[in-house]
Design a protein around this motif. Structure first.
Motif, mmCIF file in Angstrom:
data_model
loop_
_atom_site.group_PDB
_atom_site.id
_atom_site.type_symbol
_atom_site.label_atom_id
_atom_site.label_comp_id
_atom_site.label_asym_id
_atom_site.label_seq_id
_atom_site.Cartn_x
_atom_site.Cartn_y
_atom_site.Cartn_z
ATOM 1 N N PRO A 66 0.801 -1.236 0.000
ATOM 2 C CA PRO A 66 0.000 0.000 0.000
ATOM 3 C C PRO A 66 0.828 1.279 0.000
ATOM 4 N N ARG A 67 2.069 1.233 0.446
ATOM 5 C CA ARG A 67 2.880 2.458 0.372
ATOM 6 C C ARG A 67 3.453 2.675 -1.027
ATOM 7 N N LEU A 68 3.396 1.634 -1.885
ATOM 8 C CA LEU A 68 3.895 1.756 -3.253
ATOM 9 C C LEU A 68 2.776 1.880 -4.281
ATOM 10 N N ARG A 126 6.528 16.958 -5.749
ATOM 11 C CA ARG A 126 5.133 16.501 -5.893
ATOM 12 C C ARG A 126 5.044 15.074 -6.420
ATOM 13 N N PHE A 127 6.197 14.492 -6.789
ATOM 14 C CA PHE A 127 6.174 13.131 -7.339
ATOM 15 C C PHE A 127 5.787 12.125 -6.262
ATOM 16 N N SER A 128 4.897 11.220 -6.624
ATOM 17 C CA SER A 128 4.489 10.123 -5.745
ATOM 18 C C SER A 128 4.665 8.819 -6.509
ATOM 19 N N LEU A 129 5.482 7.908 -5.972
ATOM 20 C CA LEU A 129 5.684 6.627 -6.639
ATOM 21 C C LEU A 129 4.369 5.863 -6.724
ATOM 22 N N HIS A 143 2.591 4.559 -10.187
ATOM 23 C CA HIS A 143 2.200 3.171 -10.429
ATOM 24 C C HIS A 143 0.725 3.076 -10.800
ATOM 25 N N ASP A 144 -0.115 3.864 -10.146
ATOM 26 C CA ASP A 144 -1.539 3.833 -10.470
ATOM 27 C C ASP A 144 -1.790 4.310 -11.892
ATOM 28 N N GLN A 145 -1.010 5.270 -12.355
ATOM 29 C CA GLN A 145 -1.152 5.734 -13.730
ATOM 30 C C GLN A 145 -0.742 4.639 -14.711
ATOM 31 N N VAL A 146 0.339 3.945 -14.428
ATOM 32 C CA VAL A 146 0.815 2.893 -15.332
ATOM 33 C C VAL A 146 -0.214 1.779 -15.444
ATOM 34 N N LEU A 147 -0.855 1.443 -14.338
ATOM 35 C CA LEU A 147 -1.770 0.304 -14.311
ATOM 36 C C LEU A 147 -3.228 0.684 -14.560
#
Length: 598
Positions: free
Chosen positions: A367-369, A566-569, A573-577
């Motif tokens: 959940p943190r990723l 402002r970057f959030s890993l 990841h949510d954008q990629v998937l």
């Protein structure tokens, strides 16, 4: 790779199709939870046309109509190739009438995916892959029909299922006849397989000619007669199968084998790569574009591969020093894999428990990723005994209705031989957050069926390889044993970039490619040969894994640089998937818009 309509399916693609078998109990709503739009309606019509052109894909998804369930794909027939090409041209014309400036991001992505898919299919159609209709990898319709359960062609749950399958068996003679015609045309035009591949294929064809019902592979469905069938129905099915196989299928396969032996083998080519064929350089360049869904050239990929192999060798040498092993790197890899402590298991349960422990360590950290976590749970199971000798560790997506979880299948033929170094990386790839997060999330999102169920290797396998690298953030690679396992799998994918382009673009011999793979991976001679011969008949497909991973990493670093604090890993990841399986070029455009909007 994306599933071409005129090129035999890759081993990876067959595995994905098998994994999707039975996902859909019946026709899905057009786009679950979403309002239909003209763009989505167009995507649906296009998907329906693809399903009709490839009834095997329709069957694997549980979407085949009775007519489709009784038909074979005939993509090797010129008339079918042209009909499919016309459908793609019509789709592109319809897309051209849509004003994309008025579209929301979801519809724009759908447009871009359908456009890429249709254009790629037309590009593939420019080259005569249909003149190479069969090879030793078993991806042709003929070999798939010889293993219908493994290839998810039917569940054989009813008498009707069996009757549909018998109709497909009776269509095999027409497929074989078309294959013979294509092979002869290939000989006339100088488009033939390497001699070694023809020699690998012939025994496989001969194995299909056993007249004994209990031994012939085409009679496999007789082992799966439905329990509710009446005695009369069972007798009728047995007789019908026997007649179809012995009177129609076996003679047709015998004729095909004879054509391959007598007319094609004498013209087999000594070289290994596609580049030696007429217009082979352009053909391979197209295979590269199709498999990677990028504009990278073979030479650019070869250079990337050499650099990646060098980087990984340096990382492995550091671990070699840690283990205080003197000698060549390839000798170190062999030694490390043979250490008794690398194989601590005595029972199947111990292997499964080790994976469960890994999952218990990984799952609470995800959940943190990731901002979005699949609702479907992930289970760890042993590969069933029936398929254990031929399968590799793999993932089965959950059912959309929630009745079945996602499953990571571990292939444990001999627990005492099951090695620990690659387990962490393998679980990240096949389990979570690899294929489970990609496959399960796609089913839960309001996407088109094409985005939910098509599988681009460059995206799907690229994501799974990227997920392997998250072992660093998860603390798994603090263990040098697990880190070396990770590096060894990464090395195989990097070597593929070199040998695939070496074979097909730079004129490498089969022997040179085998030596290169063996010296950098520690594989034995037999496994190295098998890998290279796979790449010989699926040009470009093996490039998709590492190219996909590299492109996702590049997009992450581009996002990090542009967004700064402002970057959030997790958001990345949510954008990629978040849009299902996409060509990398479409994914890249999506991420660029996300960066601009942020």
């Amino acid at each position: 790779m994306s599933m071409p309509m005129s090129i035999p399916l890759s081993p990876q693609r067959r595995r994905v199709l098998a994994g999707l078998a039975g996902l859909i109990a019946g026709p899905l709503p057009l786009f679950a939870g979403a309002q239909e739009s003209p763009v989505r309606a167009l995507a649906e019509r296009y998907t329906e046309a693809l399903l009709d052109a490839d009834p095997f894909w329709a069957s694997s998804l549980g979407l085949a109509t009775p007519a489709q369930a009784s038909r074979l794909p005939m993509a090797i027939a010129p008339r079918v190739r042209e009909r499919t090409a016309a459908m793609r041209r019509d789709t592109l014309a319809a897309l051209g009438r849509i004003d994309r400036r008025t579209l929301g991001d979801a519809d724009r992505i759908t447009c871009e995916m359908v456009e890429h898919h249709a254009r790629d299919g037309l590009e593939q159609n420019r080259f005569p892959a249909h003149l190479l209709p069969i090879d030793h990898m078993g991806a042709s319709e003929l070999f798939m029909m010889a293993a219908p359960t493994a290839n998810a062609l039917s569940g054989f749950a009813s008498v009707t299922d069996h009757r549909h399958h018998i109709d497909r068996l009776r269509a095999l003679p027409a497929w074989c006849a078309q294959a013979e015609t294509n092979l002869r045309e290939g000989v006339r035009r100088g488009i033939v397989l390497p001699t070694v591949i023809i020699e690998r294929t012939l025994p496989m064809l001969r194995a299909l000619l056993d007249p004994a019902p209990e031994r012939n592979p085409f009679m496999e469905p007789l082992k799966r007669l439905p329990p509710d069938a009446s005695p009369a129905e069972r007798d009728q099915l047995r007789g019908t199968y026997r007649d179809a196989v012995t009177r129609e299928v076996i003679p047709a396969v015998a004729r095909l084998a004879d054509t391959l032996q007598r007319e094609v083998l004498p013209h087999g080519r000594p070289g290994a790569g596609l580049g030696a064929l007429p217009d082979g350089a352009a053909w391979y360049a197209q295979c590269v574009r199709s498999s990677t869904t990028t504009s990278l050239t073979p030479k650019e990929i070869h250079a990337l591969g050499l650099a990646e192999v060098a980087r990984l060798r340096e990382e492995m040498r550091k671990l070699q020093q840690h283990y205080r092993f003197e000698g060549r790197l390839e000798d170190f890899l062999v030694w490390h894999g043979r250490r008794p402590e690398a194989r601590p298991f005595k029972t199947e349960r111990e292997v499964l428990d080790a994976y469960a422990t890994l999952n218990q360590r990984i799952a609470p950290q995800l959940p943190r990723l990731f901002g979005r976590v699949p609702k479907a749970p992930l289970e760890i199971r042993p590969e069933p005994e029936l398929t254990r000798d031929t399968a590799s560790d793999h993932y089965m997506p959950p059912s959309p209705d929630g009745s079945r979880p996602g499953v990571f299948y571990a292939v444990i033929t001999d627990p005492k031989a099951y090695a620990t170094p690659r387990m962490a990386t393998l679980f990240l790839h096949e389990g979570q957050p690899g294929h489970h997060y990609q496959g399960a999330l796609a089913q839960e999102l309001p996407l088109t069926r094409l985005q939910r169920f098509w599988f681009y290797d460059a995206y799907g396998e690229g994501w799974a390889l990227y997920a392997e690298t998250l072992g660093h953030q998860l603390g798994l690679y603090d263990d040098p044993n697990a880190y070396l396992g990770h590096l060894s799998l990464a090395m195989l994918r990097a070597v593929r970039l070199v040998v695939d382009t070496g074979l097909h673009d730079q004129g490498w011999s089969r022997e040179r490619a085998i030596d290169y793979l063996q010296s950098n991976t520690g594989f034995n001679a037999r496994d190295s040969r098998a890998q290279i011969e796979r790449y010989m008949v699926a040009p470009g497909q093996a490039l998709s894994y590492a190219i996909g991973r590299m492109r996702i990493e590049s997009l992450r670093e581009r996002s990090r640089a542009a967004l700064g604090g402002r970057f959030s890993l997790a958001a990345f990841h949510d954008q990629v998937l978040g849009s299902g399986s996409l060509p990398l070029a479409v994914l890249e455009a999506k991420i660029e818009r996300w960066i601009a909007a942020a």
